[in-house]
Design a protein around this motif. Structure first.
Motif, mmCIF file in Angstrom:
data_model
loop_
_atom_site.group_PDB
_atom_site.id
_atom_site.type_symbol
_atom_site.label_atom_id
_atom_site.label_comp_id
_atom_site.label_asym_id
_atom_site.label_seq_id
_atom_site.Cartn_x
_atom_site.Cartn_y
_atom_site.Cartn_z
ATOM 1 N N GLN A 62 -16.500 23.960 22.504
ATOM 2 C CA GLN A 62 -15.856 23.506 23.724
ATOM 3 C C GLN A 62 -16.752 23.751 24.928
ATOM 4 O OE1 GLN A 62 -12.205 25.916 24.073
ATOM 5 N NE2 GLN A 62 -12.919 26.381 26.126
ATOM 6 N N LYS A 63 -16.362 23.179 26.042
ATOM 7 C CA LYS A 63 -17.103 23.333 27.291
ATOM 8 C C LYS A 63 -16.485 24.466 28.109
ATOM 9 C CE LYS A 63 -18.774 18.602 27.786
ATOM 10 N NZ LYS A 63 -18.702 18.027 26.575
ATOM 11 N N ILE A 64 -17.262 25.044 29.002
ATOM 12 C CA ILE A 64 -16.828 26.190 29.782
ATOM 13 C C ILE A 64 -15.606 25.888 30.648
ATOM 14 C CG2 ILE A 64 -18.383 25.775 31.732
ATOM 15 C CD1 ILE A 64 -17.619 29.241 30.289
ATOM 16 N N ASP A 65 -15.447 24.646 31.075
ATOM 17 C CA ASP A 65 -14.345 24.310 31.985
ATOM 18 C C ASP A 65 -13.069 23.880 31.256
ATOM 19 O OD1 ASP A 65 -15.575 21.995 31.104
ATOM 20 O OD2 ASP A 65 -15.449 20.965 33.031
ATOM 21 N N GLU A 66 -13.082 23.878 29.925
ATOM 22 C CA GLU A 66 -11.878 23.532 29.162
ATOM 23 C C GLU A 66 -11.005 24.775 28.994
ATOM 24 O OE1 GLU A 66 -13.453 19.959 26.283
ATOM 25 O OE2 GLU A 66 -13.880 22.016 25.657
ATOM 26 N N PRO A 67 -9.691 24.584 28.910
ATOM 27 C CA PRO A 67 -8.803 25.745 28.762
ATOM 28 C C PRO A 67 -9.027 26.467 27.428
ATOM 29 C CG PRO A 67 -7.563 23.701 28.580
ATOM 30 C CD PRO A 67 -8.970 23.323 28.944
ATOM 31 N N ILE A 68 -8.867 27.772 27.455
ATOM 32 C CA ILE A 68 -8.993 28.587 26.244
ATOM 33 C C ILE A 68 -7.574 28.900 25.779
ATOM 34 C CG2 ILE A 68 -9.919 30.694 25.236
ATOM 35 C CD1 ILE A 68 -11.940 30.715 27.603
ATOM 36 N N ALA A 69 -7.048 28.038 24.947
ATOM 37 C CA ALA A 69 -5.680 28.169 24.448
ATOM 38 C C ALA A 69 -5.593 27.500 23.091
ATOM 39 C CB ALA A 69 -4.700 27.512 25.420
ATOM 40 N N CYS A 70 -4.658 27.964 22.293
ATOM 41 C CA CYS A 70 -4.435 27.383 20.971
ATOM 42 C C CYS A 70 -3.728 26.048 21.132
ATOM 43 C CB CYS A 70 -3.596 28.350 20.133
ATOM 44 S SG CYS A 70 -3.310 27.796 18.456
ATOM 45 N N SER A 71 -4.362 24.992 20.639
ATOM 46 C CA SER A 71 -3.766 23.655 20.759
ATOM 47 C C SER A 71 -2.766 23.409 19.622
ATOM 48 C CB SER A 71 -4.857 22.582 20.717
ATOM 49 O OG SER A 71 -5.399 22.485 19.409
ATOM 50 N N THR A 72 -1.919 22.410 19.819
ATOM 51 C CA THR A 72 -0.969 22.023 18.771
ATOM 52 C C THR A 72 -1.715 21.560 17.530
ATOM 53 O OG1 THR A 72 0.656 21.400 20.452
ATOM 54 C CG2 THR A 72 0.997 20.524 18.238
ATOM 55 N N ASP A 73 -2.811 20.827 17.710
ATOM 56 C CA ASP A 73 -3.606 20.365 16.563
ATOM 57 C C ASP A 73 -4.157 21.550 15.772
ATOM 58 O OD1 ASP A 73 -3.156 17.706 17.115
ATOM 59 O OD2 ASP A 73 -5.094 17.390 18.093
ATOM 60 N N GLU A 74 -4.672 22.556 16.473
ATOM 61 C CA GLU A 74 -5.198 23.731 15.777
ATOM 62 C C GLU A 74 -4.085 24.459 15.027
ATOM 63 O OE1 GLU A 74 -8.751 25.778 18.053
ATOM 64 O OE2 GLU A 74 -7.106 25.265 19.422
ATOM 65 N N SER A 75 -2.925 24.614 15.663
ATOM 66 C CA SER A 75 -1.784 25.264 15.013
ATOM 67 C C SER A 75 -1.377 24.507 13.762
ATOM 68 C CB SER A 75 -0.593 25.359 15.969
ATOM 69 O OG SER A 75 -0.882 26.194 17.051
ATOM 70 N N THR A 76 -1.307 23.183 13.886
ATOM 71 C CA THR A 76 -0.929 22.337 12.747
ATOM 72 C C THR A 76 -1.943 22.482 11.611
ATOM 73 O OG1 THR A 76 0.186 20.795 14.226
ATOM 74 C CG2 THR A 76 -0.417 19.966 12.048
ATOM 75 N N ASP A 77 -3.232 22.468 11.937
ATOM 76 C CA ASP A 77 -4.275 22.620 10.914
ATOM 77 C C ASP A 77 -4.199 23.981 10.232
ATOM 78 O OD1 ASP A 77 -5.200 20.085 11.475
ATOM 79 O OD2 ASP A 77 -6.951 20.756 12.627
#
Length: 123
Positions: A62-77
């Motif tokens: 990811q890029k430095i300016d993107e949020p650092i949070a668990c996404s729904t896609d990551e949770s689903t995976d």
């Protein structure tokens, strides 16, 4: 890297920012497990943690300016992988908490999971 650039510090080595997300689920086992991710060259862990189960981690650039949070896609995976190995199946509603972190790793690999966790000191 952004800090180094803003500080006018010279550097040769590029860094990859690798985002990792984790889920907490209801307790499943008193033992820790390493799960092979089908079709990928990496593993995910399932660990007992304070009466719950810690499941992780993803590895996404990811890029430095993107949020650092668990996404729904990551949770689903992560849940899909968990359900491949454990019963009963878990769903998003079973996640008690989620969190994410960001690791600066030496660049040089196409796969985020292969990015080197070694470090380098520049004087």
């Amino acid at each position: 890297m952004q800090l180094l650039e803003q500080s006018d510090v010279e550097f040769e080595q590029r860094l990859d920012l690798v985002h990792g997300s984790h889920l907490l689920l209801p307790h499943v086992s008193k033992f820790g497990h390493l799960l092979e991710v089908p079709g990928e060259e990496r593993v995910v862990f399932v660990l007992p943690f304070k009466g719950e189960t810690l499941l992780g981690t993803t590895e996404v650039r990811q890029k430095i300016d993107e949020p650092i949070a668990c996404s729904t896609d990551e949770s689903t995976d992560l849940l899909k992988l968990y359900n491949h190995y454990f019963e009963p199946d878990r769903e998003l509603k079973d996640v008690t908490r989620s969190f994410a972190g960001l690791r600066p790793l030496l660049s040089g690999s196409q796969l985020a999971s292969r990015a080197s966790s070694e470090y380098r000191i520049i004087r």
